[in-house]
Scaffold this motif. Sequence first.
Motif, PDB file in Angstrom:
ATOM      1  N   GLY A   1     -34.461  33.747   5.831  1.00 42.26           N
ATOM      2  CA  GLY A   1     -34.018  34.042   7.189  1.00 42.26           C
ATOM      3  C   GLY A   1     -33.042  33.028   7.744  1.00 42.26           C
ATOM      4  O   GLY A   1     -32.842  32.939   8.951  1.00 42.26           O
TER       5      GLY A   1
ATOM      6  N   ASN B   1     -29.310  32.099   3.490  1.00 48.26           N
ATOM      7  CA  ASN B   1     -30.419  32.351   2.572  1.00 48.26           C
ATOM      8  C   ASN B   1     -31.219  33.498   3.173  1.00 48.26           C
ATOM      9  O   ASN B   1     -32.066  33.285   4.039  1.00 48.26           O
ATOM     10  CB  ASN B   1     -31.276  31.093   2.425  1.00 48.26           C
ATOM     11  N   GLU B   2     -30.927  34.713   2.744  1.00 53.15           N
ATOM     12  CA  GLU B   2     -31.530  35.915   3.330  1.00 53.15           C
ATOM     13  C   GLU B   2     -33.056  35.922   3.266  1.00 53.15           C
ATOM     14  O   GLU B   2     -33.704  36.164   4.277  1.00 53.15           O
ATOM     15  CB  GLU B   2     -30.949  37.168   2.669  1.00 53.15           C
TER      16      GLU B   2
ATOM     17  N   ASN C   1     -25.198  43.364   9.386  1.00 54.79           N
ATOM     18  CA  ASN C   1     -25.212  42.623   8.129  1.00 54.79           C
ATOM     19  C   ASN C   1     -24.305  43.268   7.083  1.00 54.79           C
ATOM     20  O   ASN C   1     -23.798  42.584   6.196  1.00 54.79           O
ATOM     21  CB  ASN C   1     -26.637  42.514   7.584  1.00 54.79           C
TER      22      ASN C   1
ATOM     23  N   HIS D   1     -36.614  43.922   1.284  1.00 56.52           N
ATOM     24  CA  HIS D   1     -35.174  44.048   1.103  1.00 56.52           C
ATOM     25  C   HIS D   1     -34.480  44.604   2.343  1.00 56.52           C
ATOM     26  O   HIS D   1     -33.324  44.974   2.301  1.00 56.52           O
ATOM     27  CB  HIS D   1     -34.888  44.940  -0.116  1.00 56.52           C
ATOM     28  N   GLY D   2     -35.180  44.679   3.443  1.00 53.03           N
ATOM     29  CA  GLY D   2     -34.595  45.176   4.684  1.00 53.03           C
ATOM     30  C   GLY D   2     -34.957  46.630   4.900  1.00 53.03           C
ATOM     31  O   GLY D   2     -34.836  47.455   4.000  1.00 53.03           O
TER      32      GLY D   2
ATOM     33  N   GLY E   1     -26.933  38.158   7.880  1.00 50.99           N
ATOM     34  CA  GLY E   1     -28.225  38.276   7.189  1.00 50.99           C
ATOM     35  C   GLY E   1     -29.126  39.185   7.995  1.00 50.99           C
ATOM     36  O   GLY E   1     -29.334  38.964   9.192  1.00 50.99           O
ATOM     37  N   GLU E   2     -29.626  40.226   7.360  1.00 53.94           N
ATOM     38  CA  GLU E   2     -30.412  41.239   8.070  1.00 53.94           C
ATOM     39  C   GLU E   2     -31.699  40.668   8.670  1.00 53.94           C
ATOM     40  O   GLU E   2     -32.048  40.962   9.814  1.00 53.94           O
ATOM     41  CB  GLU E   2     -30.744  42.399   7.131  1.00 53.94           C
ATOM     42  N   LYS E   3     -32.401  39.847   7.924  1.00 55.11           N
ATOM     43  CA  LYS E   3     -33.658  39.280   8.420  1.00 55.11           C
ATOM     44  C   LYS E   3     -33.406  38.405   9.637  1.00 55.11           C
ATOM     45  O   LYS E   3     -34.115  38.495  10.644  1.00 55.11           O
ATOM     46  CB  LYS E   3     -34.344  38.474   7.310  1.00 55.11           C
ATOM     47  N   TYR E   4     -32.392  37.556   9.548  1.00 46.63           N
ATOM     48  CA  TYR E   4     -32.068  36.675  10.678  1.00 46.63           C
ATOM     49  C   TYR E   4     -31.676  37.491  11.909  1.00 46.63           C
ATOM     50  O   TYR E   4     -32.170  37.244  13.015  1.00 46.63           O
ATOM     51  CB  TYR E   4     -30.923  35.729  10.299  1.00 46.63           C
TER      52      TYR E   4
ATOM     53  N   PRO F   1     -29.368  32.017   8.488  1.00 44.96           N
ATOM     54  CA  PRO F   1     -28.157  32.822   8.641  1.00 44.96           C
ATOM     55  C   PRO F   1     -26.960  32.302   7.856  1.00 44.96           C
ATOM     56  O   PRO F   1     -26.846  31.095   7.598  1.00 44.96           O
ATOM     57  CB  PRO F   1     -27.871  32.738  10.149  1.00 44.96           C
TER      58      PRO F   1
ATOM     59  N   HIS G   1     -28.174  26.606   4.365  1.00 49.60           N
ATOM     60  CA  HIS G   1     -27.196  27.652   4.658  1.00 49.60           C
ATOM     61  C   HIS G   1     -26.244  27.928   3.501  1.00 49.60           C
ATOM     62  O   HIS G   1     -25.297  28.688   3.671  1.00 49.60           O
ATOM     63  CB  HIS G   1     -26.412  27.292   5.922  1.00 49.60           C
TER      64      HIS G   1
END
Length: 202
Positions: A146, A142-143, A98, A19-20, A57-60, A148, A135
């Motif tokens: 990954g 799509n978090e 994000n 979840h980041g 998006g945090e992962k991206y 954005p 997207h």
Amino acid sequence: MKRLIAGVVLGVGLTALAHGAGDPAAGEQNAVVCAGCHGQGGGKPIMAVYPKLSGLGEKYLYNQLVNIKSGDRPVPEMTGMLSAMSDQDLQNLAAYFNSQSMVVSQANPDLVERGQALYRGGNMASGVPACAGCHNPKGIGNEPAGYPALGGQTADYLVKQLKAYRAGERATGSNASIMMDVASKLTDAEIEAVASYVSGLN
């Protein structure tokens, strides 16, 4: 009992990672230097060819920061900017940006119809898939995958990146091969239209 505790700790750790793992408050402190190009909160870049970073998006964001720092994704304007930052610093930066709201741009009315058709339906004749498939129809990305969020991004930046993918100049990252394949089938006119449409997508 020790195994049970270890399992719980590992489970909690993996959940946090999924979840980041970034701290937006800590990231805000390091983001001050980013404002010079990307604007306060990463939402209003000083030049349209610079990306908006807010809400991507945090992962991206984290993955891009890692690639830029390592040099795998060359961005001349950012040379040395991330060198002194730890992996946790990058996580925090990603979490901070994000957490900020995307400021939506204005699409060119003349390009909306064609851009919307490409974004939502692709181009079956040339094998271009719908952008919305990865997207999101609303452009929110799509978090977990990954991918954005694109809605509101500057059209000039999107044009630059799609052409970079098409030319093979942007070839790093887990999703680069997908984007290189898609972009290779897009014409300049299609790139301009879909980028304009996405810039106004909210």
